[in-house]
Design a protein around this motif. Sequence first.
Motif, PDB file in Angstrom:
ATOM      1  N   ASN A 175       0.812  -1.214   0.000  1.00 29.74           N
ATOM      2  CA  ASN A 175       0.000   0.000   0.000  1.00 29.74           C
ATOM      3  C   ASN A 175       0.852   1.273   0.000  1.00 29.74           C
ATOM      4  O   ASN A 175       0.362   2.364   0.289  1.00 29.74           O
ATOM      5  CB  ASN A 175      -0.944  -0.005   1.204  1.00 29.74           C
ATOM      6  CG  ASN A 175      -1.892  -1.189   1.153  1.00 29.74           C
ATOM      7  OD1 ASN A 175      -2.406  -1.519   0.087  1.00 29.74           O
ATOM      8  ND2 ASN A 175      -2.087  -1.856   2.282  1.00 29.74           N
ATOM      9  N   HIS A 198       3.382   2.166   1.943  1.00 26.61           N
ATOM     10  CA  HIS A 198       3.941   2.692   3.190  1.00 26.61           C
ATOM     11  C   HIS A 198       5.414   2.293   3.312  1.00 26.61           C
ATOM     12  O   HIS A 198       5.754   1.137   3.146  1.00 26.61           O
ATOM     13  CB  HIS A 198       3.177   2.151   4.403  1.00 26.61           C
ATOM     14  CG  HIS A 198       1.707   2.441   4.360  1.00 26.61           C
ATOM     15  ND1 HIS A 198       0.760   1.515   4.661  1.00 26.61           N
ATOM     16  CD2 HIS A 198       1.040   3.581   4.032  1.00 26.61           C
ATOM     17  CE1 HIS A 198      -0.448   2.040   4.525  1.00 26.61           C
ATOM     18  NE2 HIS A 198      -0.300   3.305   4.145  1.00 26.61           N
ATOM     19  N   CYS A 232       3.708  -4.118   8.465  1.00 30.13           N
ATOM     20  CA  CYS A 232       3.483  -2.684   8.310  1.00 30.13           C
ATOM     21  C   CYS A 232       2.591  -2.190   9.458  1.00 30.13           C
ATOM     22  O   CYS A 232       1.525  -2.741   9.706  1.00 30.13           O
ATOM     23  CB  CYS A 232       2.833  -2.375   6.972  1.00 30.13           C
ATOM     24  SG  CYS A 232       2.518  -0.611   6.756  1.00 30.13           S
TER      25      CYS A 232
HETATM   26 ZN   LIG Z   1       1.332  -0.574   4.817  1.00 28.67          ZN
END
Ligand SMILES: [Zn+2]
Length: 419
Positions: free
Chosen positions: A336, A338, A355
């Motif tokens: 995603n 990050h 994460c």
């Molecule tokens: Zn993430």
Amino acid sequence: MSSSEQDQTDKQKYEFRKVIEDLKEYEGSGTQLVTIYIPEDRQISSVVEHVTQEHSEASNIKSKQTRTAVQDALTSIKDRLRYYDVYPPENGMVVFSGAIDTGGGRTDMITKVLESPPQPIESFRYHCDSEFLTEPLAEMLGDKGLFGLIVLDRREANVGWLKGKRVEPVKSASSMVPGKQRKGGQSQARFERLRKEAIDNFYQEVAEMADDLFVEQRHELDGILVGGPSPTKEEFLDGGYLHHEIQDNVLGKFDVSYTDESGLYDLVDNAQEVLGEYEVMQDKTEMEEFFEELHDGDLATYGFGPTRENLIMGAVDRLLISEDMRKDVVTYECPNGHEEREVIDRREATPDHECSRCGEVVEVEDEEEAREDLIDHLMNIAEQRGTETKFISTDFEKGEQLLNAFGGVAGILRYDTGV
Ligand SMILES: [Zn+2]
């Protein structure tokens, strides 16, 4: 030395230290690890000759395994030397080569070249052993500092440098001061006066010799050490012979038995305590300031995450790194988008990472790219932001605390960032 040059050498020293630590861990199963120290004025062709000679002598080694290993190492060294012109780079270079134990009866052939150490390599050395010879290099990195040395009595004087651990004699002088016994027919008073004059002249000569050497480099000088018998060194120091800036730099006076070149070495031996104190003094000052800010101010940061963030903002004035920290940082990017980081031990395998923002578990695909030495990582950011990096020794309490209580990383800020 400007602070960016200082950073450069600190960084270079750190790189060397890392390589040395790795090399120290290796062991050969026999006497088969070759180390060659090459001074800058040694022609590469003569090194090749030496290696060829060793190669043919190695045919006498009884153990077939060791013989093959040594000859392979020497062949590999010769291959590497082909990349060099007539002479090695500035300050010389060190070549390491050999088959190292990788466990389970297996070996791995490695060859490493370290160019341009922080101090010149003094003499050619060929070394074949079950370990690599790393001490001479480690010594170059071990100590900081540039000190001026003066030893004198009424007859003789020597001046020189102490650069790190290395003593470098530079100049000497001898006097015409007559002995205590006067010649017949000379009055006692006249004899004493002439003798005093001769001593005075000699002290002046020694001071000039020292000034010539030290005044020009007074900004790089960390201090002056003076040695000799009593009361000569006291007479010399109290008489105001030295340039005032040099005089102000005198760290201490020490008794030494000789005032020839060997006296310079005696002087350094006898001054060990003062030198040791001096070495951690600057580190102590940095740490004192850090703790003051931590307790009563707003300008302290510590730990990898906050320090890194402050560094990126350009808010860190001085980055403090523990000399003994050995960590890597792994950068993870989750599906995603990050980006997160984990600090791990250098010997640790790269772990998977969850994460913290979306819970995805990320696996590292390209280790080379994702994993980096923590110090390199921070120093690179520091360099871009004009932040000075200081390596802090663990030889005093607060230095040890930096390593154990603050993760080895801290900083003194230019302004409070609220991070
Ligand atoms: Zn993430």
